[in-house]
Design a protein around this motif. Structure first.
Motif, PDB file in Angstrom:
ATOM      1  N   ILE A  89      14.091 -67.725 -45.630  1.00  0.00           N
ATOM      2  CA  ILE A  89      13.110 -68.815 -45.787  1.00  0.00           C
ATOM      3  C   ILE A  89      11.843 -68.471 -46.652  1.00  0.00           C
ATOM      4  CG2 ILE A  89      13.699 -69.675 -43.655  1.00  0.00           C
ATOM      5  CD1 ILE A  89      11.442 -68.340 -42.115  1.00  0.00           C
ATOM      6  N   ALA A  90      10.758 -69.217 -46.643  1.00  0.00           N
ATOM      7  CA  ALA A  90       9.653 -69.191 -47.645  1.00  0.00           C
ATOM      8  C   ALA A  90       9.065 -67.699 -47.367  1.00  0.00           C
ATOM      9  CB  ALA A  90       8.677 -69.958 -47.543  1.00  0.00           C
ATOM     10  N   THR A  91       8.837 -67.220 -46.016  1.00  0.00           N
ATOM     11  CA  THR A  91       8.319 -65.876 -45.701  1.00  0.00           C
ATOM     12  C   THR A  91       8.983 -64.423 -45.988  1.00  0.00           C
ATOM     13  OG1 THR A  91       8.849 -66.098 -43.457  1.00  0.00           O
ATOM     14  CG2 THR A  91       6.782 -66.703 -44.085  1.00  0.00           C
ATOM     15  N   GLY A  92      10.614 -64.948 -46.363  1.00  0.00           N
ATOM     16  CA  GLY A  92      11.402 -63.839 -46.329  1.00  0.00           C
ATOM     17  C   GLY A  92      12.474 -63.943 -45.479  1.00  0.00           C
ATOM     18  N   TRP A  93      13.429 -62.940 -45.577  1.00  0.00           N
ATOM     19  CA  TRP A  93      14.603 -62.834 -44.619  1.00  0.00           C
ATOM     20  C   TRP A  93      13.974 -63.000 -43.048  1.00  0.00           C
ATOM     21  CZ3 TRP A  93      19.366 -64.487 -45.434  1.00  0.00           C
ATOM     22  CH2 TRP A  93      19.809 -64.323 -46.692  1.00  0.00           C
ATOM     23  N   THR A  94      14.379 -63.970 -42.167  1.00  0.00           N
ATOM     24  CA  THR A  94      14.144 -64.034 -40.961  1.00  0.00           C
ATOM     25  C   THR A  94      15.365 -64.310 -40.158  1.00  0.00           C
ATOM     26  OG1 THR A  94      12.031 -64.704 -41.702  1.00  0.00           O
ATOM     27  CG2 THR A  94      12.568 -65.375 -39.541  1.00  0.00           C
ATOM     28  N   MET A  95      15.111 -63.534 -38.825  1.00  0.00           N
ATOM     29  CA  MET A  95      16.087 -63.803 -37.715  1.00  0.00           C
ATOM     30  C   MET A  95      15.610 -65.132 -37.142  1.00  0.00           C
ATOM     31  SD  MET A  95      17.384 -61.357 -34.595  1.00  0.00           S
ATOM     32  CE  MET A  95      15.648 -60.693 -34.786  1.00  0.00           C
ATOM     33  N   THR A  96      16.313 -66.159 -37.544  1.00  0.00           N
ATOM     34  CA  THR A  96      16.084 -67.615 -36.762  1.00  0.00           C
ATOM     35  C   THR A  96      16.955 -68.094 -35.765  1.00  0.00           C
ATOM     36  OG1 THR A  96      17.682 -68.576 -38.302  1.00  0.00           O
ATOM     37  CG2 THR A  96      15.491 -68.357 -39.114  1.00  0.00           C
ATOM     38  N   GLN A  97      17.892 -67.481 -35.558  1.00  0.00           N
ATOM     39  CA  GLN A  97      18.887 -67.907 -34.345  1.00  0.00           C
ATOM     40  C   GLN A  97      19.877 -66.740 -33.717  1.00  0.00           C
ATOM     41  OE1 GLN A  97      19.115 -71.093 -33.044  1.00  0.00           O
ATOM     42  NE2 GLN A  97      20.337 -70.479 -31.258  1.00  0.00           N
ATOM     43  N   LYS A 154      26.509 -75.557 -22.253  1.00  0.00           N
ATOM     44  CA  LYS A 154      25.437 -75.143 -23.275  1.00  0.00           C
ATOM     45  C   LYS A 154      24.061 -75.217 -22.436  1.00  0.00           C
ATOM     46  CE  LYS A 154      24.286 -75.221 -27.704  1.00  0.00           C
ATOM     47  NZ  LYS A 154      24.763 -75.114 -28.913  1.00  0.00           N
ATOM     48  N   ILE A 155      23.646 -73.880 -22.570  1.00  0.00           N
ATOM     49  CA  ILE A 155      22.245 -73.791 -22.047  1.00  0.00           C
ATOM     50  C   ILE A 155      21.142 -73.526 -22.939  1.00  0.00           C
ATOM     51  CG2 ILE A 155      20.790 -72.347 -20.336  1.00  0.00           C
ATOM     52  CD1 ILE A 155      23.775 -71.821 -18.898  1.00  0.00           C
ATOM     53  N   GLY A 156      20.354 -74.594 -23.210  1.00  0.00           N
ATOM     54  CA  GLY A 156      19.196 -74.760 -23.902  1.00  0.00           C
ATOM     55  C   GLY A 156      18.691 -73.552 -24.957  1.00  0.00           C
ATOM     56  N   SER A 157      17.787 -73.599 -25.576  1.00  0.00           N
ATOM     57  CA  SER A 157      17.158 -72.525 -26.397  1.00  0.00           C
ATOM     58  C   SER A 157      15.661 -72.411 -26.080  1.00  0.00           C
ATOM     59  CB  SER A 157      17.328 -72.963 -27.785  1.00  0.00           C
ATOM     60  OG  SER A 157      17.196 -74.166 -28.083  1.00  0.00           O
ATOM     61  N   ARG A 158      15.287 -71.236 -26.566  1.00  0.00           N
ATOM     62  CA  ARG A 158      13.775 -70.984 -26.486  1.00  0.00           C
ATOM     63  C   ARG A 158      13.148 -70.353 -27.712  1.00  0.00           C
ATOM     64  NH1 ARG A 158      11.682 -66.220 -25.864  1.00  0.00           N
ATOM     65  NH2 ARG A 158      13.198 -64.488 -25.318  1.00  0.00           N
ATOM     66  N   ARG A 159      12.004 -70.685 -27.958  1.00  0.00           N
ATOM     67  CA  ARG A 159      11.317 -70.100 -29.221  1.00  0.00           C
ATOM     68  C   ARG A 159       9.769 -69.830 -28.467  1.00  0.00           C
ATOM     69  NH1 ARG A 159      12.464 -69.542 -34.239  1.00  0.00           N
ATOM     70  NH2 ARG A 159      10.629 -69.322 -35.659  1.00  0.00           N
ATOM     71  N   ASN A 160       9.647 -68.440 -28.915  1.00  0.00           N
ATOM     72  CA  ASN A 160       8.144 -68.270 -28.993  1.00  0.00           C
ATOM     73  C   ASN A 160       7.798 -68.391 -27.629  1.00  0.00           C
ATOM     74  OD1 ASN A 160       7.846 -67.990 -31.741  1.00  0.00           O
ATOM     75  ND2 ASN A 160       7.121 -69.633 -32.093  1.00  0.00           N
ATOM     76  N   GLY A 161       8.559 -67.782 -26.536  1.00  0.00           N
ATOM     77  CA  GLY A 161       8.314 -67.660 -25.182  1.00  0.00           C
ATOM     78  C   GLY A 161       8.557 -68.598 -24.269  1.00  0.00           C
ATOM     79  N   ALA A 162       8.619 -70.005 -24.993  1.00  0.00           N
ATOM     80  CA  ALA A 162       9.120 -70.934 -24.183  1.00  0.00           C
ATOM     81  C   ALA A 162      10.332 -70.804 -23.316  1.00  0.00           C
ATOM     82  CB  ALA A 162       9.013 -72.251 -24.916  1.00  0.00           C
ATOM     83  N   LYS A 163      10.324 -70.992 -22.145  1.00  0.00           N
ATOM     84  CA  LYS A 163      11.888 -70.520 -21.387  1.00  0.00           C
ATOM     85  C   LYS A 163      12.339 -71.964 -20.734  1.00  0.00           C
ATOM     86  CE  LYS A 163       9.993 -66.083 -20.255  1.00  0.00           C
ATOM     87  NZ  LYS A 163       9.223 -65.331 -19.505  1.00  0.00           N
ATOM     88  N   ASN A 164      13.829 -71.923 -20.948  1.00  0.00           N
ATOM     89  CA  ASN A 164      14.595 -73.105 -20.176  1.00  0.00           C
ATOM     90  C   ASN A 164      15.326 -72.415 -19.105  1.00  0.00           C
ATOM     91  OD1 ASN A 164      13.976 -73.540 -23.052  1.00  0.00           O
ATOM     92  ND2 ASN A 164      15.870 -74.586 -23.147  1.00  0.00           N
TER      93      ASN A 164
END
Length: 164
Positions: A89-97, A154-164
């Motif tokens: 991505i724009a900031t470089g190689w990133t672990m996205t998922q 299938k059990i949700g996803s979370r990003r940046n600390g948001a929990k499901n």
């Protein structure tokens, strides 16, 4: 419980694109194991995303076993596969998922108790908590030991600390 530390060492030669390295751990489980960029691995060796996937699958499985144990169940087997997706991505190689695929054999567990334990494990796993990536999960109870139907959920996803 007392804090503890683990370490690994790496020798890297060359640039990111054309370099190569070797990783070692004090336990000698990894002893000068070749590694390279995730998309550049050829033959024997590993990559940082693969090592993260292995660490995440292992940590999640232990956390799920603990969650099930605390709920009064004794898991017989937990098979977890973690798939790490890297994007340039724009900031470089990133672990996205990161996607966790879990199949567990847990005698006498109700489907709802298993799903609850899997969600708690996903939220409480030390590796999950340390990563800044979307984490999704599909948890399946092995048909032969389920107290209810072995439904694939299938059990949700979370990003940046948001929990499901």
């Amino acid at each position: 419980m007392k804090p503890f530390s683990q370490k690994a060492s790496v020798l890297w030669l060359g640039t990111r694109q054309r370099g190569k390295g070797a990783i070692s751990t004090p336990s000698a489980v990894l002893k000068k194991v070749p590694y390279a960029s995730g998309s550049d691995i050829r033959g024997r060796g590993t990559s940082p995303p693969e090592l993260i996937a292995a660490a995440h699958a292992g940590s999640f499985s232990m956390t799920l076993a603990n969650e099930l144990g605390e709920a009064g169940y004794r898991p017989r087997q937990i098979d977890t596969t973690a798939t790490v997706t890297m994007e340039d991505i724009a900031t470089g190689w990133t672990m996205t998922q990161i996607h966790l695929d879990v199949i567990a054999t847990v005698p006498k567990v109700a489907q709802c108790d298993f799903v609850d334990a899997a969600l708690r494990a996903k939220a409480n796993c030390p590796i999950s908590r340390s990563l800044n990536a979307n984490i999704s999960m599909r948890a399946k109870l092995s048909e032969r030991d389920a107290a209810g139907p072995g439904i694939l959920r299938k059990i949700g996803s979370r990003r940046n600390g948001a929990k499901n």
